[in-house]
Design an enzyme around this catalytic site. Structure first.
Site, PDB file in Angstrom:
ATOM      1  CG  HIS A 132      -1.210  23.501 -12.827  1.00 31.90           C
ATOM      2  ND1 HIS A 132      -0.325  23.143 -13.346  1.00 31.90           N
ATOM      3  CD2 HIS A 132      -1.199  24.807 -12.088  1.00 31.90           C
ATOM      4  CE1 HIS A 132       0.439  24.962 -13.186  1.00 31.90           C
ATOM      5  NE2 HIS A 132      -0.078  25.329 -12.175  1.00 31.90           N
ATOM      6  CG  ASN A 163       0.474  17.832 -17.496  1.00 33.63           C
ATOM      7  OD1 ASN A 163      -0.879  18.117 -16.597  1.00 33.63           O
ATOM      8  ND2 ASN A 163       1.607  18.578 -16.932  1.00 33.63           N
ATOM      9  CG  ASP A 257     -22.331   5.040  -9.093  1.00 35.31           C
ATOM     10  OD1 ASP A 257     -22.074   5.725  -7.908  1.00 35.31           O
ATOM     11  OD2 ASP A 257     -22.813   4.022  -9.225  1.00 35.31           O
ATOM     12  CD  GLU A 260     -19.095   8.113  -5.306  1.00 38.42           C
ATOM     13  OE1 GLU A 260     -20.032   9.145  -4.732  1.00 38.42           O
ATOM     14  OE2 GLU A 260     -20.334   6.683  -5.791  1.00 38.42           O
ATOM     15  CG  PHE A 267     -16.534  12.170  -5.875  1.00 37.31           C
ATOM     16  CD1 PHE A 267     -15.501  13.374  -5.419  1.00 37.31           C
ATOM     17  CD2 PHE A 267     -16.528  10.812  -6.769  1.00 37.31           C
ATOM     18  CE1 PHE A 267     -14.391  12.742  -5.341  1.00 37.31           C
ATOM     19  CE2 PHE A 267     -15.564  10.791  -6.195  1.00 37.31           C
ATOM     20  CZ  PHE A 267     -14.316  11.472  -5.888  1.00 37.31           C
ATOM     21  CD  GLN A 276     -24.917  11.599  -4.304  1.00 37.32           C
ATOM     22  OE1 GLN A 276     -25.696  12.328  -3.282  1.00 37.32           O
ATOM     23  NE2 GLN A 276     -23.622  11.029  -4.359  1.00 37.32           N
ATOM     24  CD  GLU A 280     -22.162   9.210  -6.755  1.00 39.96           C
ATOM     25  OE1 GLU A 280     -22.458   8.729  -6.221  1.00 39.96           O
ATOM     26  OE2 GLU A 280     -21.972  10.517  -6.492  1.00 39.96           O
TER      27      GLU A 280
END
EC number: 3.1.30.-
Length: 291
Positions: A132, A163, A257, A260, A267, A276, A280
């Site tokens: 999930h 998981n 960062d 990204e 994001f 932000q 980040e």
């Protein structure tokens, strides 16, 4: 007689204008159908911190947004990889309950006509869990909400040790924060291509790594504009492989960062720019243990 005739003409013209206007208004009404063009402008509460924006050019079918009033999270689905790019959801005490897990994995009928709908059986004997992105235990307040997490568009092939190990630890830790009164905004996904599973022409990509970005708000009811440079952000990047079951999830903390850079996504797009930028570049260092 002439005056009466003109009155009829005017009345008919008015009725035609009303009918045309009604059709136009109907066509402007928002629908619950997934629509990739909504990326970046959705007001869905599960994307309150902003829809991740892919800075790379991609096939629109590989950034297909799934959202509707009865779906308790938002998903970007990749039709080429047959897995979600990411899922995004709000988490507070209202979403937690004690509804039993039913494991009703099933195809997602919200996908466009003609697209392959991944089935639970496609994962059989693959060696991978049906992992999930939005966890079932984050949505066990109602039977409908927990069931929605078992749509296969919310699932990626996940190594069991990942998981059931550090990934599950972080999920438990997050719910522990919620029990303290926090409200979380979470985005989770995977990147890379280790291999694929499935039979015949079904090729479900196994991500090389899985990641998560968590915005921790100190109380419920706040918005992206309330995020500051002091807001806690947890970002993790884990290998999707065996052999890590006993690893602490904290070992995999990185900056937003870095995620990204590795994923191509931007994001926290609704967060004020100054906050932000500062958030980040940070790596979470909190050491207390809730779970």
């Amino acid at each position: 007689m002439l005056k009466s005739r003109w009155q009829w003409v005017i009345a008919i013209a008015v009725l035609i204008l009303i009918a045309v206007g009604s059709v136009w208004l109907f066509r402007q009404q928002p629908t619950s159908e997934p629509n990739p063009s909504l990326i970046g402008v959705t007001s869905n509460l599960h994307a309150k911190m902003g829809i991740p924006k892919n800075v790379k050019e991609t096939n629109p079918d590989d950034e297909y947004l799934l959202q509707s009033p009865d779906r308790p999270y938002v998903t970007s689905y990749n039709n080429s990889k047959l897995i979600p790019n990411w899922s995004s959801w709000q988490l507070n005490k209202d979403w937690l309950g004690n509804v039993p897990r039913r494991n009703d994995f099933r195809p997602d009928p919200a996908l466009p006509k003609g697209w392959y709908q991944v089935r639970s059986s496609d994962y059989n004997n693959s060696g991978y869990d049906r992992g999930h992105m939005t966890p079932a235990a984050d949505r066990d307040n109602t039977p409908q909400n927990i069931s929605a997490t078992f749509l296969m568009t919310n699932i990626v092939p996940q190594a069991p040790d990942n998981n059931q190990g550090p990934w599950a630890q972080l999920e438990n830790y997050s719910r522990g924060l919620v029990e303290q009164g926090k409200e979380l905004y979470i985005i989770a996904g995977g990147y890379g291509n280790t291999r694929s599973i499935g039979k015949g022409n079904v090729k479900i990509v196994v991500p090389d790594r899985v990641w998560k970005v968590i915005v921790v708000m100190d109380k419920t009811g706040l918005s992206a504009s309330d995020v500051t440079a002091n807001t806690r952000i947890i970002a993790i990047d884990m290998p999707n492989q065996q052999g890590i079951k006993d690893m602490d999830w904290r070992k995999y903390r990185v900056s937003v960062d870095l995620i990204e850079e590795r994923t191509g996504y931007n994001f926290l797009t609704n967060v004020p720019d100054a906050a932000q930028v500062q958030l980040e570049e940070k790596v979470d260092k909190v050491v207390e243990r809730v779970n």
